[in-house]
Design a protein around this motif. Structure first.
Motif, short mmCIF file in Angstrom:
data_model
loop_
_atom_site.label_atom_id
_atom_site.label_comp_id
_atom_site.label_asym_id
_atom_site.label_seq_id
_atom_site.Cartn_x
_atom_site.Cartn_y
_atom_site.Cartn_z
N MET A 121 0.84 -1.20 0.00
CA MET A 121 0.00 0.00 0.00
C MET A 121 0.87 1.25 0.00
N LYS A 122 2.03 1.17 0.64
CA LYS A 122 2.98 2.28 0.56
C LYS A 122 3.40 2.50 -0.90
N THR A 123 3.62 1.41 -1.61
CA THR A 123 3.98 1.51 -3.03
C THR A 123 2.88 2.22 -3.81
N PHE A 124 1.66 1.76 -3.61
CA PHE A 124 0.53 2.34 -4.35
C PHE A 124 0.40 3.84 -4.08
N LEU A 125 0.46 4.23 -2.82
CA LEU A 125 0.27 5.65 -2.48
C LEU A 125 1.47 6.50 -2.89
N SER A 126 2.65 5.89 -2.94
CA SER A 126 3.85 6.63 -3.34
C SER A 126 3.93 6.83 -4.85
N GLU A 127 3.42 5.86 -5.61
CA GLU A 127 3.56 5.90 -7.06
C GLU A 127 2.37 6.52 -7.77
N ASN A 128 1.30 6.83 -7.03
CA ASN A 128 0.11 7.42 -7.65
C ASN A 128 -0.21 8.77 -7.02
N ASP A 129 -0.52 9.73 -7.87
CA ASP A 129 -0.81 11.08 -7.41
C ASP A 129 -2.29 11.19 -7.05
N LEU A 130 -2.58 11.34 -5.77
CA LEU A 130 -3.96 11.46 -5.30
C LEU A 130 -4.29 12.90 -4.91
N SER A 131 -3.50 13.83 -5.42
CA SER A 131 -3.73 15.25 -5.10
C SER A 131 -5.14 15.68 -5.49
N GLY A 132 -5.79 16.38 -4.58
CA GLY A 132 -7.12 16.91 -4.85
C GLY A 132 -8.24 15.90 -4.69
N LYS A 133 -7.89 14.67 -4.40
CA LYS A 133 -8.90 13.64 -4.24
C LYS A 133 -9.25 13.44 -2.76
N MET A 134 -10.40 12.83 -2.53
CA MET A 134 -10.81 12.47 -1.19
C MET A 134 -10.31 11.04 -0.93
N VAL A 135 -9.50 10.85 0.10
CA VAL A 135 -8.93 9.55 0.41
C VAL A 135 -9.51 9.06 1.74
N ILE A 136 -10.02 7.81 1.74
CA ILE A 136 -10.68 7.27 2.92
C ILE A 136 -10.08 5.91 3.25
N PRO A 137 -9.33 5.80 4.36
CA PRO A 137 -8.72 4.51 4.70
C PRO A 137 -9.68 3.59 5.46
N PHE A 138 -9.48 2.28 5.27
CA PHE A 138 -10.17 1.29 6.10
C PHE A 138 -9.23 0.13 6.35
N ASN A 139 -9.46 -0.58 7.45
CA ASN A 139 -8.43 -1.48 7.97
C ASN A 139 -9.03 -2.68 8.70
N THR A 140 -8.33 -3.80 8.59
CA THR A 140 -8.60 -4.94 9.46
C THR A 140 -7.30 -5.25 10.21
N ASN A 141 -7.44 -5.76 11.43
CA ASN A 141 -6.25 -6.02 12.22
C ASN A 141 -6.47 -7.22 13.13
N ALA A 142 -5.40 -7.69 13.75
CA ALA A 142 -5.46 -8.88 14.59
C ALA A 142 -5.76 -8.57 16.04
N GLY A 143 -6.25 -7.36 16.30
CA GLY A 143 -6.61 -6.99 17.66
C GLY A 143 -5.75 -5.91 18.27
N TYR A 144 -4.70 -5.50 17.54
CA TYR A 144 -3.79 -4.49 18.07
C TYR A 144 -4.03 -3.11 17.46
N GLY A 145 -5.07 -2.98 16.65
CA GLY A 145 -5.43 -1.68 16.11
C GLY A 145 -4.70 -1.31 14.83
N ILE A 146 -4.74 -0.03 14.52
CA ILE A 146 -4.22 0.45 13.23
C ILE A 146 -2.74 0.78 13.27
N GLY A 147 -2.15 0.84 14.46
CA GLY A 147 -0.75 1.23 14.55
C GLY A 147 -0.55 2.62 13.95
N SER A 148 0.47 2.75 13.12
CA SER A 148 0.75 4.05 12.48
C SER A 148 0.19 4.12 11.06
#
Length: 202
Positions: A121-148
């Motif tokens: 996902m770091k690759t995707f966000l680094s290589e694609n220009d999302l300037s001016g767009k609305m970005v909405i993250p969503f996440n699944t985890n093993a119980g320790y949350g989203i971290g950083s």
């Protein structure tokens, strides 16, 4: 004569009705499901399940991130590889390519790996220009949350509008608990996703 006048009336009415419908579809600023993109990374298919729930609610295109060289199936091996990528800053090349030009809203979904945003996902966000767009993250985890991970999304999308993200507990691959988005858990997450999207006004 009466038939002729009736024909003229009906033709005019239909013409005006068609124009009104077209104008309603072309209101500037109106959101369209064609402008929504849902990009996700999923190893045990829990994040994929959430992505599909979002698509059911808002429509749009659904895209799974795939690597040029897939990660190993063995859990310990992938943990070691991801740890090395995080330490060195290596961005694994993606097989997936997306034309972002038509999209105004981009959902980005991923599991928490090592309390961080997964390298693909770091690759995707680094290589694609999302300037001016609305970005909405969503996440699944093993119980320790989203971290950083959500903070990293903001860092990699400095010129985007970042909306409040959503996170839920998924599987625990380390313990052999893989896909969990079924039965009561699926219904619970579906309701939570609906509430989250409604709260965002989407």
């Amino acid at each position: 004569m009466r038939l002729f006048l009736l024909f003229i009336y009906l033709t005019t009415a239909l013409s005006c009705s068609g124009q009104t419908q077209t104008e309603a579809l072309d209101i500037p600023g109106e959101k369209s499901s064609d402008e929504n993109l849902i990009v996700y990374l999923s190893r045990t298919k829990n994040t994929k399940a959430v992505a599909e729930m979002i698509q059911e609610k808002v429509g749009g295109a659904l895209v799974s991130l795939e690597l040029e060289t897939p990660y190993p199936e063995d859990y310990d091996a992938i943990v070691a590889q991801v740890a090395k990528e995080n330490e060195t800053g290596i961005l694994p090349p993606l097989k997936t390519e997306v034309d972002l030009s038509q999209y105004r809203t981009v959902f980005v979904g991923f599991p928490t790996w090592g309390m961080q945003l997964p390298p693909p996902m770091k690759t995707f966000l680094s290589e694609n220009d999302l300037s001016g767009k609305m970005v909405i993250p969503f996440n699944t985890n093993a119980g320790y949350g989203i971290g950083s991970s959500f903070d990293k999304v903001e860092e990699l999308c400095p010129d985007s509008t970042i909306l409040e993200g959503y996170s839920t507990r998924g599987g625990i691959e380390r313990d052999g608990v893989l896909f969990v988005m079924e039965g009561e858990k699926e219904e619970e997450v579906r309701r939570a996703v609906d509430d989250w999207l409604n709260g965002l006004g989407i």
